[in-house]
Scaffold this motif. Structure first.
Motif, short mmCIF file in Angstrom:
data_model
loop_
_atom_site.label_atom_id
_atom_site.label_comp_id
_atom_site.label_asym_id
_atom_site.label_seq_id
_atom_site.Cartn_x
_atom_site.Cartn_y
_atom_site.Cartn_z
N UNK A 112 16.63 8.30 0.53
CA UNK A 112 15.87 7.13 0.09
C UNK A 112 16.28 5.93 0.92
N UNK A 113 15.29 5.13 1.34
CA UNK A 113 15.59 3.89 2.05
C UNK A 113 14.99 2.72 1.31
N UNK A 114 15.85 1.75 1.01
CA UNK A 114 15.41 0.53 0.33
C UNK A 114 15.26 -0.63 1.30
N UNK A 115 15.47 -0.37 2.61
CA UNK A 115 15.32 -1.41 3.63
C UNK A 115 16.55 -2.25 3.81
N UNK A 116 16.54 -3.06 4.86
CA UNK A 116 17.71 -3.88 5.17
C UNK A 116 17.87 -5.05 4.21
N UNK A 117 16.79 -5.44 3.55
CA UNK A 117 16.85 -6.49 2.53
C UNK A 117 16.17 -5.97 1.27
N UNK A 118 16.87 -5.16 0.50
CA UNK A 118 16.26 -4.50 -0.66
C UNK A 118 15.61 -5.50 -1.62
N UNK A 119 14.44 -5.10 -2.10
CA UNK A 119 13.74 -5.90 -3.09
C UNK A 119 12.84 -4.98 -3.91
N UNK A 120 13.37 -4.53 -5.05
CA UNK A 120 12.57 -3.69 -5.92
C UNK A 120 13.15 -3.68 -7.33
N UNK A 121 12.28 -3.34 -8.27
CA UNK A 121 12.66 -3.05 -9.65
C UNK A 121 12.09 -1.69 -9.95
N UNK B 211 0.84 -1.17 0.00
CA UNK B 211 0.00 0.00 0.00
C UNK B 211 0.89 1.24 0.00
N UNK B 212 0.68 2.12 -0.94
CA UNK B 212 1.37 3.40 -0.97
C UNK B 212 0.94 4.19 0.25
N UNK B 213 1.89 4.91 0.85
CA UNK B 213 1.58 5.65 2.08
C UNK B 213 2.40 6.92 2.13
N UNK B 214 1.75 8.03 2.43
CA UNK B 214 2.42 9.29 2.69
C UNK B 214 2.27 9.59 4.17
N UNK B 215 3.40 9.82 4.84
CA UNK B 215 3.40 10.26 6.23
C UNK B 215 4.22 11.55 6.29
N UNK C 269 11.22 3.90 0.23
CA UNK C 269 10.66 5.12 0.81
C UNK C 269 11.53 6.31 0.43
N UNK C 270 10.91 7.31 -0.18
CA UNK C 270 11.56 8.59 -0.42
C UNK C 270 11.16 9.53 0.71
N UNK C 271 12.14 10.18 1.28
CA UNK C 271 11.92 11.17 2.33
C UNK C 271 12.24 12.53 1.73
N UNK D 182 11.07 19.23 3.00
CA UNK D 182 10.54 20.41 2.34
C UNK D 182 10.11 21.41 3.41
N UNK D 183 10.74 22.57 3.42
CA UNK D 183 10.43 23.57 4.44
C UNK D 183 10.73 22.99 5.81
N UNK D 184 9.74 23.05 6.69
CA UNK D 184 9.92 22.56 8.06
C UNK D 184 9.29 21.18 8.26
N UNK D 185 9.07 20.46 7.16
CA UNK D 185 8.44 19.14 7.25
C UNK D 185 9.26 18.08 6.50
N UNK D 186 9.02 16.84 6.90
CA UNK D 186 9.57 15.68 6.19
C UNK D 186 8.39 14.83 5.74
N UNK D 187 8.32 14.61 4.43
CA UNK D 187 7.29 13.74 3.85
C UNK D 187 7.95 12.41 3.53
N UNK D 188 7.45 11.33 4.12
CA UNK D 188 7.92 9.99 3.78
C UNK D 188 6.91 9.38 2.84
#
Length: 192
Positions: A147-156, A1-5, A117-119, A122-128
């Motif tokens: 950018x974080x690809x995790x401890x066990x990267x898995x992506x294309x 699930x795509x998620x913006x925090x 996850x791209x962090x 921007x300004x005074x905020x961090x969008x993950x």
């Protein structure tokens, strides 16, 4: 699930925004010049860069024409079953975990498979932005991010570049990335 925090840049103690709605994600990121789209999913051999580019040729052609990209490629990073997989991928992960900018190019990625996850600072905020299969994210040049690809990267992913030399980052020297949860924590349901 795509998620913006979204958190304040001071840290993740307070959640400013959390949404998995694609329209809300795009609306939240657009003021910062960030491009967020979802592309149709296509079946392809995610380990074969030529097959990936062929499967998404119409979207790649459209975006390349709109944005004037000169280089497009596909990269795959998936566990190969070797016992040293995590050790071998650690340097790649650590390189991107530090806040950086790009002087001459946007960072544009389309996730064909897997997650990252791209962090965006921007300004005074961090969008993950937890990107998964079907997500395209375009981070404008000059935007502080990591950018974080995790401890066990898995992506294309399909990567788009305006510069023929590809990825050239300028690191800010900030330790801000160390204050925020990584991909593994976000996947585990981090909710501070």
């Amino acid at each position: 699930m795509t998620l913006l925090t979204t958190w304040p840049e001071s840290g993740p103690q307070t959640v400013v925004r959390r949404t998995s709605d694609p329209e809300a994600i795009a609306a939240a990121l657009t003021p910062a010049g960030v491009r967020y789209e979802q592309w149709p999913l296509r079946e392809t051999d995610t380990a074969d860069p030529d097959a990936v580019l062929s499967a998404y040729a119409p979207e790649v052609a459209r975006l390349t024409a709109e944005e004037g990209f000169v280089t497009v490629d596909a990269i795959a990073l998936h566990p190969d079953g070797a016992p040293d997989w995590t050790r071998r991928t650690r340097p790649a992960r650590e390189k991107f975990l530090s806040e950086h900018t790009h002087d001459d190019d946007d960072e544009v990625r389309f996730f064909v498979d897997g997650a990252g996850v791209f962090y965006l600072h921007v300004g005074a905020e961090v969008h993950a932005v937890l990107c998964e299969r079907g997500d395209l994210l375009g981070v404008p040049k000059g935007t502080r991010h990591w950018f974080d690809m995790g401890t066990e990267p898995s992506f294309t992913a399909i990567r788009f570049f305006h510069e023929p030399d590809g990825w050239i980052g300028r690191f800010t020297g900030s330790d801000i990335a160390s204050r925020f949860p990584g991909l593994d924590e976000i996947h585990a349901g981090y909710a501070a």
